[in-house]
Design a protein around this motif. Structure first.
Motif, PDB file in Angstrom:
ATOM      1  N   LEU A 112      53.070  12.147  56.496  1.00  0.00           N
ATOM      2  CA  LEU A 112      52.121  11.032  56.642  1.00  0.00           C
ATOM      3  C   LEU A 112      51.160  11.317  57.799  1.00  0.00           C
ATOM      4  N   SER A 113      49.871  10.998  57.562  1.00  0.00           N
ATOM      5  CA  SER A 113      48.910  11.120  58.673  1.00  0.00           C
ATOM      6  C   SER A 113      48.753   9.777  59.381  1.00  0.00           C
ATOM      7  N   ALA A 114      49.081   8.694  58.690  1.00  0.00           N
ATOM      8  CA  ALA A 114      48.985   7.367  59.317  1.00  0.00           C
ATOM      9  C   ALA A 114      49.839   6.373  58.535  1.00  0.00           C
ATOM     10  N   VAL A 115      50.248   5.339  59.246  1.00  0.00           N
ATOM     11  CA  VAL A 115      50.912   4.190  58.609  1.00  0.00           C
ATOM     12  C   VAL A 115      50.066   2.972  58.946  1.00  0.00           C
ATOM     13  N   ILE A 116      49.685   2.218  57.905  1.00  0.00           N
ATOM     14  CA  ILE A 116      48.904   0.983  58.119  1.00  0.00           C
ATOM     15  C   ILE A 116      49.834  -0.190  57.844  1.00  0.00           C
ATOM     16  N   HIS A 117      49.988  -1.060  58.824  1.00  0.00           N
ATOM     17  CA  HIS A 117      50.906  -2.183  58.631  1.00  0.00           C
ATOM     18  C   HIS A 117      50.142  -3.496  58.461  1.00  0.00           C
ATOM     19  N   LEU A 118      50.051  -3.900  57.185  1.00  0.00           N
ATOM     20  CA  LEU A 118      49.408  -5.176  56.829  1.00  0.00           C
ATOM     21  C   LEU A 118      50.444  -6.202  56.371  1.00  0.00           C
ATOM     22  N   GLY A 119      51.596  -5.751  55.972  1.00  0.00           N
ATOM     23  CA  GLY A 119      52.601  -6.641  55.366  1.00  0.00           C
ATOM     24  C   GLY A 119      53.026  -7.728  56.337  1.00  0.00           C
ATOM     25  N   ALA A 120      53.108  -8.937  55.847  1.00  0.00           N
ATOM     26  CA  ALA A 120      53.537 -10.059  56.699  1.00  0.00           C
ATOM     27  C   ALA A 120      53.834 -11.265  55.832  1.00  0.00           C
ATOM     28  N   ARG A 121      54.680 -12.133  56.340  1.00  0.00           N
ATOM     29  CA  ARG A 121      54.766 -13.477  55.773  1.00  0.00           C
ATOM     30  C   ARG A 121      53.587 -14.227  56.327  1.00  0.00           C
ATOM     31  N   PHE A 122      52.728 -14.725  55.447  1.00  0.00           N
ATOM     32  CA  PHE A 122      51.480 -15.351  55.884  1.00  0.00           C
ATOM     33  C   PHE A 122      51.421 -16.738  55.250  1.00  0.00           C
ATOM     34  N   MET A 157      48.278  15.349  53.238  1.00  0.00           N
ATOM     35  CA  MET A 157      48.846  14.242  54.011  1.00  0.00           C
ATOM     36  C   MET A 157      48.528  12.912  53.311  1.00  0.00           C
ATOM     37  N   SER A 158      49.472  11.984  53.408  1.00  0.00           N
ATOM     38  CA  SER A 158      49.270  10.668  52.792  1.00  0.00           C
ATOM     39  C   SER A 158      49.231   9.595  53.871  1.00  0.00           C
ATOM     40  N   ILE A 159      48.732   8.429  53.456  1.00  0.00           N
ATOM     41  CA  ILE A 159      48.758   7.257  54.342  1.00  0.00           C
ATOM     42  C   ILE A 159      49.662   6.224  53.696  1.00  0.00           C
ATOM     43  N   LEU A 160      50.633   5.737  54.445  1.00  0.00           N
ATOM     44  CA  LEU A 160      51.512   4.696  53.901  1.00  0.00           C
ATOM     45  C   LEU A 160      50.949   3.339  54.296  1.00  0.00           C
ATOM     46  N   VAL A 161      50.879   2.429  53.313  1.00  0.00           N
ATOM     47  CA  VAL A 161      50.322   1.093  53.557  1.00  0.00           C
ATOM     48  C   VAL A 161      51.369   0.040  53.224  1.00  0.00           C
ATOM     49  N   THR A 162      51.714  -0.813  54.189  1.00  0.00           N
ATOM     50  CA  THR A 162      52.543  -1.980  53.868  1.00  0.00           C
ATOM     51  C   THR A 162      51.585  -3.135  53.567  1.00  0.00           C
ATOM     52  N   GLY A 163      52.032  -4.092  52.771  1.00  0.00           N
ATOM     53  CA  GLY A 163      51.153  -5.222  52.428  1.00  0.00           C
ATOM     54  C   GLY A 163      50.025  -4.806  51.496  1.00  0.00           C
ATOM     55  N   ALA A 164      50.239  -3.695  50.778  1.00  0.00           N
ATOM     56  CA  ALA A 164      49.182  -3.145  49.912  1.00  0.00           C
ATOM     57  C   ALA A 164      48.802  -4.107  48.784  1.00  0.00           C
ATOM     58  N   THR A 165      49.758  -4.950  48.367  1.00  0.00           N
ATOM     59  CA  THR A 165      49.471  -5.867  47.255  1.00  0.00           C
ATOM     60  C   THR A 165      48.742  -7.130  47.719  1.00  0.00           C
ATOM     61  N   GLY A 166      48.611  -7.310  49.028  1.00  0.00           N
ATOM     62  CA  GLY A 166      47.972  -8.524  49.547  1.00  0.00           C
ATOM     63  C   GLY A 166      46.458  -8.485  49.381  1.00  0.00           C
ATOM     64  N   PHE A 167      45.811  -9.564  49.811  1.00  0.00           N
ATOM     65  CA  PHE A 167      44.355  -9.659  49.636  1.00  0.00           C
ATOM     66  C   PHE A 167      43.640  -8.516  50.356  1.00  0.00           C
ATOM     67  N   ILE A 168      43.985  -8.318  51.633  1.00  0.00           N
ATOM     68  CA  ILE A 168      43.321  -7.253  52.403  1.00  0.00           C
ATOM     69  C   ILE A 168      43.812  -5.883  51.913  1.00  0.00           C
ATOM     70  N   GLY A 169      45.115  -5.793  51.656  1.00  0.00           N
ATOM     71  CA  GLY A 169      45.730  -4.512  51.294  1.00  0.00           C
ATOM     72  C   GLY A 169      45.093  -3.871  50.069  1.00  0.00           C
ATOM     73  N   ARG A 170      44.771  -4.691  49.073  1.00  0.00           N
ATOM     74  CA  ARG A 170      44.183  -4.127  47.848  1.00  0.00           C
ATOM     75  C   ARG A 170      42.829  -3.469  48.159  1.00  0.00           C
ATOM     76  N   TYR A 171      42.037  -4.117  49.030  1.00  0.00           N
ATOM     77  CA  TYR A 171      40.739  -3.529  49.406  1.00  0.00           C
ATOM     78  C   TYR A 171      40.925  -2.300  50.290  1.00  0.00           C
ATOM     79  N   VAL A 172      41.979  -2.305  51.119  1.00  0.00           N
ATOM     80  CA  VAL A 172      42.238  -1.137  51.970  1.00  0.00           C
ATOM     81  C   VAL A 172      42.615   0.054  51.087  1.00  0.00           C
ATOM     82  N   CYS A 173      43.473  -0.175  50.091  1.00  0.00           N
ATOM     83  CA  CYS A 173      43.852   0.925  49.170  1.00  0.00           C
ATOM     84  C   CYS A 173      42.617   1.446  48.433  1.00  0.00           C
TER      85      CYS A 173
END
Ligand SMILES: NC(=O)c1ccc[n+]([C@@H]2O[C@H](COP(=O)([O-])OP(=O)(O)OC[C@H]3O[C@@H](n4cnc5c(N)ncnc54)[C@H](OP(=O)(O)O)[C@@H]3O)[C@@H](O)[C@H]2O)c1
Length: 343
Positions: free
Chosen positions: A75-85, A1-17
């Motif tokens: 997918l076992s989870a989807v993490i939604h970090l992506g946003a216009r910030f 199973m995989s986890i899909l991450v949006t906003g993976a390239t962001g500041f928090i996202g990189r640490y989450v990955c």
């Protein structure tokens, strides 16, 4: 199973990955520019993760069905970090990416029958603030969103609207929703790594350049913080836990009040700390003078996050203990973030 991450390239996202892959988890980053996967993998490696476990799929929060055309693995989870910030965004653009986009990501989690980890913000637990800006948390459907957008600006309003609409949607569709509500993100607890676009970076920069002559608010005002690596560990644990709390307030309640916090920053930067207070209402008024927000490098929209409310973090503390996540000394994190700024 995989986890899909949006906003993976962001500041928090990189640490989450990095946190997820360091635990052996397969991760799929939903990226607007998947051709930049190599650069994301390099960050993940640098932050202690396993780049081989990270892959990418093209996707965009602004597109219908996220613009995902490839078929995804289970997918076992989807993490939604992506946003216009950003401050000063058009309300329409903020709504489109942050609200409509979040609902599309919830839809993806629904299609995969998996857990949905939504990253919102700590202001959702400041009930009196919500009431002041026109949101009755017990009757969120009665909210006149246009007024909220006008009062708080596009970023905060769209994040609040997204949280409220996604909660409703997940209830309706029976999606397992876990909301992680971060305070303002501080640098990495050891290295002090902090992106230039982060609000705390701007505050440190204002102290460094002497723009912050007075302390916004009163002695009771504070800007609650959470180190980025601790937040990433909390988000990763929210994916793996059997029964995580429905809401996890990611905030260090020992964050010093604003004046002592600025004093810690100033000392690290070998600068003088501001001592006198400027009431938030007066500062808000001054910032309405054309050109003043640019001159003071402060946005009216940022002021809401400086407030006097204290929060109950017992659920978070218990969750962190269960998952062996330790909150580092926040004064040291502020020092590390400031020292990293100097280099
Ligand atoms: N940082 C904080 O203090 C803080 C506090 C509370 C909550 N949060 C929340 O935490 C989340 C992440 O924050 P952050 O500080 O890591 O933000 P960030 O560094 O600005 O990263 C934003 C991410 O969103 C992606 N993105 C933006 N528009 C997109 C679109 N249309 N389609 C797909 N992806 C898009 C960006 O991808 P590109 O590389 O393509 O631009 C980037 O990966 C946000 O939801 C924010 O609201 C942050």
């Amino acid at each position: 199973m995989s986890i899909l991450v949006t906003g993976a390239t962001g500041f928090i996202g990189r640490y989450v990955c990095a946190a997820l892959t360091s635990q052996g988890q397969q991760v799929i980053a939903m990226m607007r520019r998947p051709e930049e996967l190599a650069s994301l993998r390099a960050s993940v490696k640098q932050f202690g993760g396993d780049p081989h476990l990270l892959n990418a799929v093209h996707g965009d929060l602004d597109l219908s069905k996220l613009g995902i055309t490839e078929s995804l693995p289970a997918l076992s989870a989807v993490i939604h970090l992506g946003a216009r910030f950003a401050w000063g965004m058009s309300h329409q653009a903020a709504h489109q990416t942050n609200v409509v986009g979040a609902l599309s990501v919830a839809d993806l989690a629904s299609a995969h029958h998996c857990r949905f980890i939504l990253i919102t913000g700590f202001m959702l637990e400041n009930i009196s603030h919500l009431a002041r800006i026109g949101i009755d948390i017990n009757q969120p459907r009665a909210t006149q969103w246009q007024k909220v957008y006008r009062r708080t600006g596009g970023y905060e309003a769209s994040k609040l609207e997204a949280a409220i609409r996604v909660r409703e949607y997940c209830l309706e569709k029976n999606i397992e929703l876990v909301e992680v509500q971060p305070a303002t993100v501080a640098g990495h607890s050891q290295t002090g790594d902090l992106d230039i676009a982060q609000p705390l970076y701007s505050l440190i920069d204002n102290v460094a350049t002497g723009r912050l002559a007075m302390v916004p608010g009163s002695p009771a005002h504070w800007l609650p913080l959470i180190p980025v690596d601790v937040l990433a560990d909390i988000i990763a644990a929210a994916c793996s836990a059997d029964t995580p709390p429905v809401r996890i307030l990611a905030l260090d309640k020992h964050t010093p009040n604003l004046q002592p916090m600025l004093a810690v920053v100033a000392k690290s930067l070998r600068k003088r700390a501001p001592q006198q207070y400027l009431p938030v209402a007066l500062l808000r008024f001054l910032l309405r003078i054309p050109g003043m927000q640019t001159l003071m490098r402060t946005s009216i929209e940022a002021l809401d996050f400086i407030q006097t409310t204290r929060f109950d973090t017992d659920i978070t503390t218990a969750f962190m203990q269960q998952h062996n996540i330790v909150m580092p000394n926040i004064n040291q994190v502020i020092i590390n973030s400031s020292e990293r700024y100097r280099t």
